[in-house]
Scaffold this motif. Structure first.
Motif, PDB file in Angstrom:
ATOM      1  N   LEU A   9       0.831  -1.197   0.000  1.00  0.00           N
ATOM      2  CA  LEU A   9       0.000   0.000   0.000  1.00  0.00           C
ATOM      3  C   LEU A   9       0.867   1.249   0.000  1.00  0.00           C
ATOM      4  CD1 LEU A   9      -2.744  -1.149   2.499  1.00  0.00           C
ATOM      5  CD2 LEU A   9      -3.007  -0.785   0.032  1.00  0.00           C
ATOM      6  N   ALA A  10       2.104   1.100   0.426  1.00  0.00           N
ATOM      7  CA  ALA A  10       3.099   2.175   0.375  1.00  0.00           C
ATOM      8  C   ALA A  10       4.417   1.569  -0.086  1.00  0.00           C
ATOM      9  CB  ALA A  10       3.269   2.831   1.738  1.00  0.00           C
ATOM     10  N   ALA A  11       5.190   2.349  -0.807  1.00  0.00           N
ATOM     11  CA  ALA A  11       6.501   1.896  -1.256  1.00  0.00           C
ATOM     12  C   ALA A  11       7.522   1.977  -0.123  1.00  0.00           C
ATOM     13  CB  ALA A  11       6.971   2.733  -2.443  1.00  0.00           C
ATOM     14  N   CYS A  12       7.289   2.890   0.800  1.00  0.00           N
ATOM     15  CA  CYS A  12       8.235   3.156   1.878  1.00  0.00           C
ATOM     16  C   CYS A  12       7.481   3.775   3.043  1.00  0.00           C
ATOM     17  CB  CYS A  12       9.298   4.127   1.366  1.00  0.00           C
ATOM     18  SG  CYS A  12      10.468   4.711   2.597  1.00  0.00           S
ATOM     19  N   ALA A  13       7.966   3.521   4.239  1.00  0.00           N
ATOM     20  CA  ALA A  13       7.432   4.185   5.429  1.00  0.00           C
ATOM     21  C   ALA A  13       8.591   4.508   6.355  1.00  0.00           C
ATOM     22  CB  ALA A  13       6.415   3.297   6.138  1.00  0.00           C
ATOM     23  N   ASN A  14       8.633   5.733   6.822  1.00  0.00           N
ATOM     24  CA  ASN A  14       9.648   6.168   7.785  1.00  0.00           C
ATOM     25  C   ASN A  14       8.980   6.321   9.136  1.00  0.00           C
ATOM     26  OD1 ASN A  14      10.213   8.161   5.126  1.00  0.00           O
ATOM     27  ND2 ASN A  14      11.869   6.826   5.735  1.00  0.00           N
ATOM     28  N   VAL A  15       9.617   5.808  10.172  1.00  0.00           N
ATOM     29  CA  VAL A  15       9.113   5.949  11.539  1.00  0.00           C
ATOM     30  C   VAL A  15      10.061   6.879  12.290  1.00  0.00           C
ATOM     31  CG1 VAL A  15       8.658   4.753  13.718  1.00  0.00           C
ATOM     32  CG2 VAL A  15       7.982   3.706  11.533  1.00  0.00           C
TER      33      VAL A  15
END
Length: 107
Positions: free
Chosen positions: A28-34
């Motif tokens: 659903l997303a290519a990347c996620a930053n936390v």
């Protein structure tokens, strides 16, 4: 394809990482930053609240915003989680093409 940044908060780094991992695994997303350890101030139930939260920044396509929003809400522990979309107006064309390539195939 219009690329979109999705912004969400979570009560803990662990919850943010779980949400991020799930939405990337599900493409659903290519990347996620936390980003852990942000201080949030907000109105809730008639008074100002102050909490330490984690931010999740997700890169996706505009046609996946609704599905991504729904999935984050399903995975989230908050009654009313912050999940918002911000269109990307420009940037590195190769990176934007990568977002398109690494998210769910268009139906």
């Amino acid at each position: 394809m219009t690329a979109v940044l999705m912004y969400a908060t979570a009560p803990t780094k662990d919850e943010a990482l779980r949400i991020a991992r799930t939405i990337v695994d599900e493409r659903l997303a290519a990347c996620a930053n936390v980003i852990a350890g942000v201080t949030s101030m907000y109105w809730w139930e008639g008074s100002v609240q102050e909490d330490v939260e984690a931010v999740i920044v997700m890169k996706t396509r505009d046609d996946l915003v609704q599905a991504l929003t729904s999935r984050v809400r399903d995975l989230h522990s908050y009654q009313c989680p912050c999940v918002v979309a911000v269109p990307i107006e420009g940037g590195n064309a190769e990176f934007l093409a990568w977002i398109d390539a690494e998210t769910l195939a268009k139906v």
